[in-house]
Design a protein around this motif. Structure first.
Motif, short mmCIF file in Angstrom:
data_model
loop_
_atom_site.label_atom_id
_atom_site.label_comp_id
_atom_site.label_asym_id
_atom_site.label_seq_id
_atom_site.Cartn_x
_atom_site.Cartn_y
_atom_site.Cartn_z
N GLY A 146 0.80 -1.22 0.00
CA GLY A 146 0.00 0.00 0.00
C GLY A 146 0.83 1.27 0.00
N LEU A 147 2.14 1.13 -0.16
CA LEU A 147 3.04 2.28 -0.15
C LEU A 147 3.11 2.91 -1.54
N GLU A 148 2.95 4.23 -1.60
CA GLU A 148 3.02 4.92 -2.89
C GLU A 148 4.47 5.22 -3.23
N MET A 149 4.89 4.78 -4.42
CA MET A 149 6.28 4.89 -4.83
C MET A 149 6.41 5.76 -6.08
N GLN A 150 7.59 6.34 -6.24
CA GLN A 150 7.89 7.11 -7.44
C GLN A 150 9.28 6.73 -7.92
N ALA A 151 9.49 6.76 -9.22
CA ALA A 151 10.81 6.42 -9.74
C ALA A 151 11.17 7.31 -10.91
N LEU A 152 12.47 7.50 -11.06
CA LEU A 152 13.03 8.19 -12.22
C LEU A 152 13.86 7.15 -12.95
N VAL A 153 13.58 6.95 -14.23
CA VAL A 153 14.29 5.94 -15.00
C VAL A 153 15.08 6.61 -16.12
N ALA A 154 16.37 6.29 -16.19
CA ALA A 154 17.21 6.80 -17.28
C ALA A 154 17.83 5.60 -17.94
N GLY A 155 17.84 5.57 -19.27
CA GLY A 155 18.41 4.39 -19.91
C GLY A 155 18.79 4.61 -21.35
N ALA A 156 19.35 3.57 -21.93
CA ALA A 156 19.74 3.60 -23.34
C ALA A 156 20.03 2.17 -23.78
N ILE A 157 19.95 1.96 -25.09
CA ILE A 157 20.38 0.67 -25.62
C ILE A 157 21.81 0.87 -26.11
N ILE A 158 22.74 0.17 -25.47
CA ILE A 158 24.15 0.29 -25.82
C ILE A 158 24.64 -1.08 -26.27
N LYS A 159 25.19 -1.15 -27.45
CA LYS A 159 25.65 -2.42 -28.03
C LYS A 159 24.58 -3.49 -27.90
N ARG A 161 22.23 -3.90 -25.89
CA ARG A 161 21.77 -4.30 -24.57
C ARG A 161 21.13 -3.11 -23.87
N LEU A 162 20.12 -3.42 -23.08
CA LEU A 162 19.41 -2.37 -22.34
C LEU A 162 20.13 -2.06 -21.03
N HIS A 163 20.56 -0.82 -20.93
CA HIS A 163 21.15 -0.34 -19.68
C HIS A 163 20.23 0.71 -19.09
N ALA A 164 20.03 0.65 -17.79
CA ALA A 164 19.16 1.66 -17.17
C ALA A 164 19.53 1.88 -15.72
N VAL A 165 19.23 3.09 -15.26
CA VAL A 165 19.38 3.43 -13.85
C VAL A 165 17.98 3.80 -13.35
N VAL A 166 17.53 3.10 -12.32
CA VAL A 166 16.19 3.38 -11.78
C VAL A 166 16.35 3.89 -10.36
N TYR A 167 16.02 5.17 -10.19
CA TYR A 167 16.02 5.71 -8.82
C TYR A 167 14.58 5.68 -8.32
N SER A 168 14.32 4.98 -7.23
CA SER A 168 12.94 4.92 -6.74
C SER A 168 12.90 5.15 -5.24
N GLY A 169 11.79 5.65 -4.79
CA GLY A 169 11.63 5.89 -3.36
C GLY A 169 10.18 6.12 -2.99
N ALA A 170 9.91 6.00 -1.70
CA ALA A 170 8.56 6.28 -1.23
C ALA A 170 8.23 7.72 -1.61
N ARG A 171 7.06 7.89 -2.20
CA ARG A 171 6.71 9.15 -2.86
C ARG A 171 6.68 10.34 -1.90
N ALA A 172 6.21 10.08 -0.69
CA ALA A 172 5.96 11.18 0.23
C ALA A 172 7.25 11.83 0.73
N HIS A 173 8.26 11.05 0.98
CA HIS A 173 9.41 11.61 1.67
C HIS A 173 10.74 11.26 0.99
N TYR A 174 10.94 9.97 0.77
CA TYR A 174 12.28 9.54 0.35
C TYR A 174 12.61 9.90 -1.09
N PHE A 175 11.64 9.80 -1.99
CA PHE A 175 11.95 10.10 -3.39
C PHE A 175 12.47 11.53 -3.55
#
Ligand SMILES: [Zn+2]
Lengths: 192, 392
Positions: A146-159, A161-175
């Motif tokens: 029941g926790l609301e989450m938010q994420a920022l996803v950055a990525g690219a296809i390199i050679k 292959r899919l590379h990505a960085v996913v920053y996620s956190g509880a929406r209210a405070h941690y994100f």
């Protein structure tokens, strides 16, 4: 039948209870594809195959996940998920010809495997990943707890292959707490 | 951490109950719950209610619940039509999840998962399932079960399940309820009884009794198509067996109803649930179980409502499945959807994506332009404009 609920409780990204390792605040290599400046005192925690997972306050509250090169035909999350979740071969898979729109959808569907709900993406846009053409988008969802989450996803296809960085956190405070630092981490990406 | 604390106190409440030396009342000796009746304080039943009140408080504030007032009052209205004087004691929570489930806690907390709404053809079918759940509530099956379990000295099962849940740190309504509904796997007798009560209530409320067997039949087909990949909690506790279908069919045949008076409530059902169909179908598609989803789409298409929307999701199924030939099928479905008229702007984006992959650049551009025209503030507008540049 009655053991099902206990199996449902396998934590989302962490698999085993291996030791936690502090990340030095100097340039860190992510696989052999690129390196970043961490910006914060992250702790590295055990993660699924093909992933690195860092957190400050605990992976359920905030984390940076590095997806280190998903090959054509592979799922983003490999390994056991929960009782009743589809096996690896039936999970949504990455294809090299995918557009950023397809990849955003791949993420949403992969997160849905963990019984996350109300998954939405927003702000899909082209953006450099190091020097490569890449993409960014935001994602929100509600965890089974029941926790609301938010994420920022950055990525690219390199050679291919899919590379990505996913920053996620509880929406209210941690994100919001580490967002600026993570933006800097993303700008610091240097391909090797 | 607040949630974990709640669960710990829940466990504490239940362990106190389990520790009682003598259970009050023997199993099977329960009378039906009277409208507005609350269990006497200091009984095991009151303890069970208290525990459920906490789960309910937790569910109420979680992000899972659909808060839309119109849909909530629609479902609550069906419950009231069925439950009559019990109506005021039953609180409906609509939970957004594509999995099929409805459940009823002993304290009057009823959950209806959106997956169930999506799989019902009409109000009569939904009413039958809700009536079944009301049957468990009025007959106090969970109290009976709780006592049975304790007599078999398996009360620790409750506690173990809940303690396991607490160990994770974050425990929410879905996990708790998954755990609880497997603990609350009622006996076959209780299930049969709830089937009968549900049937009786729907007939008394004037619904077409033939719809009771029909929803089980649809769920039976659904389960066969899903195979083992996504076993639902509801199926685990409510096996949609042929016996069940046969019994309900026989009951419907025996029921004397005046012709022309039977209510399917189809128009009301479509009006109330239509605005959520796209969200529910999107959640269903995310499960990537194309065989089961195809069955559902076939049923929806046959019903004739919202043809453009259904065709759009048919296209989405092909596009996401991505087997050989699916791109051609997807394009055809999107074009059919656009011709039907009531199609969401995202259909043009999906069409653009498939055409772009097929290197039909001019047509892809036209589709993307149409999408941006219909959604000038599209959240992915920057990306679509980038595709347009690449397609020049
Ligand atoms: Zn039942």
């Amino acid at each position: 039948m009655r053991t099902l609920p206990l199996l449902l409780l396998v934590p989302v990204l962490v698999i085993a209870c291996a030791p936690v390792k502090l990340i030095e605040n100097t340039r860190v290599s992510i696989g052999d594809t690129y390196s970043v400046d961490p910006q914060l005192r992250w702790a590295s925690v055990p993660a699924r195959p093909g992933l690195d997972l860092w957190t400050v306050d605990g992976a359920a509250l905030d984390s940076v996940m590095f997806i280190k090169g998903v090959a054509d035909g592979e799922a983003v999350f490999r390994g056991p998920i929960r009782s009743g979740a589809p096996d690896d071969d039936k999970r949504p898979k990455f294809r090299t010809e995918m557009t950023p729109s397809d990849i955003a959808e791949l993420f949403v569907d992969s997160y849905a495997l963990f019984r996350n709900q109300k998954l939405e993406t927003a702000g899909l846009r082209p953006e450099k990943f190091g020097t490569e053409d890449g993409f960014r988008f935001e994602m929100t969802w509600v965890t089974p707890a029941g926790l609301e989450m938010q994420a920022l996803v950055a990525g690219a296809i390199i050679k291919k292959r899919l590379h990505a960085v996913v920053y996620s956190g509880a929406r209210a405070h941690y994100f919001p707490k580490y967002r600026d630092a993570v933006e800097k981490l993303l700008t610091s990406i240097k391909l090797q | 951490m607040k949630l974990a604390t709640q669960v710990l106190s829940l466990i504490l409440a239940l362990s106190l109950l389990a520790g009682c030396a003598t259970p009050r009342g023997a199993p099977g000796a329960l009378t039906d719950l009277k409208p507005g009746e609350r269990p006497a304080l200091a009984t095991d039943e009151a303890g069970l209610w208290m525990a459920m009140d906490r789960v309910e408080a937790n569910l109420k504030t979680s992000g899972h619940v659909v808060t839309d007032p119109a849909l909530n009052s629609y479902v609550q209205g069906i419950v009231c039509r069925l439950a009559g004087p019990h109506c005021a004691s039953i609180r409906v929570y609509i939970v957004q999840t594509p999995h099929l489930n409805a459940s009823m806690a002993p304290n009057g907390m009823m959950q209806v998962w959106t997956g169930l709404i999506l799989h019902a053809d009409n109000e009569a079918q939904l009413a039958y399932v809700l009536g079944h759940e009301i049957g468990h509530y009025v007959r106090r099956h969970s109290v009976q079960l709780f006592r049975d379990v304790r007599l078999k000295s398996n009360a620790t099962l409750f506690l173990n399940v809940l303690a396991g849940a607490a160990g994770v740190g974050f425990v929410g309504p879905l996990i708790q309820l998954a755990a609880l509904s497997s603990v609350f796997a009622f006996s076959r007798d209780n299930e049969r009884e709830a089937d009968e009560v549900g049937f009786e209530l729907m007939v008394l409320a004037g619904y077409d009794p033939h719809e009771a067997a029909k929803i089980w039949e649809a769920l039976l087909a659904q389960r066969a198509a899903t195979k083992d990949s996504q076993p639902s909690i509801f199926f685990a506790t409510h096996p949609p067996t042929g016996e069940r279908v046969a019994t309900l069919k026989a009951l419907a045949e025996k029921t004397r109803t005046a012709p022309g008076e039977l209510d399917l409530g189809r128009e009301r059902f479509l009006a109330a649930t239509g605005p959520f169909r796209a969200t529910m179908l999107r959640d269903e598609l995310r499960l990537r179980r194309s065989a089961a989803t195809q069955l559902l789409l076939d049923r929806l298409a046959a019903s004739g409502s919202a043809p453009g929307e259904i065709q759009f999701f048919q296209g989405e199924l092909y596009r996401l499945r991505g087997e050989s030939g699916d791109d051609v099928k997807a394009i055809a479905a999107y074009e059919k959807a656009a011709a039907a008229g009531d199609v969401p702007p995202e259909a043009h984006r999906s069409l653009g994506l498939v055409l772009m992959k097929a290197r039909a650049n001019a047509r892809a551009r036209a589709a993307f332009f149409r999408y941006l025209e219909l959604r000038p503030d599209a959240q992915d507008g920057a990306m679509i404009r980038d595709y347009l540049k690449r397609l020049e």
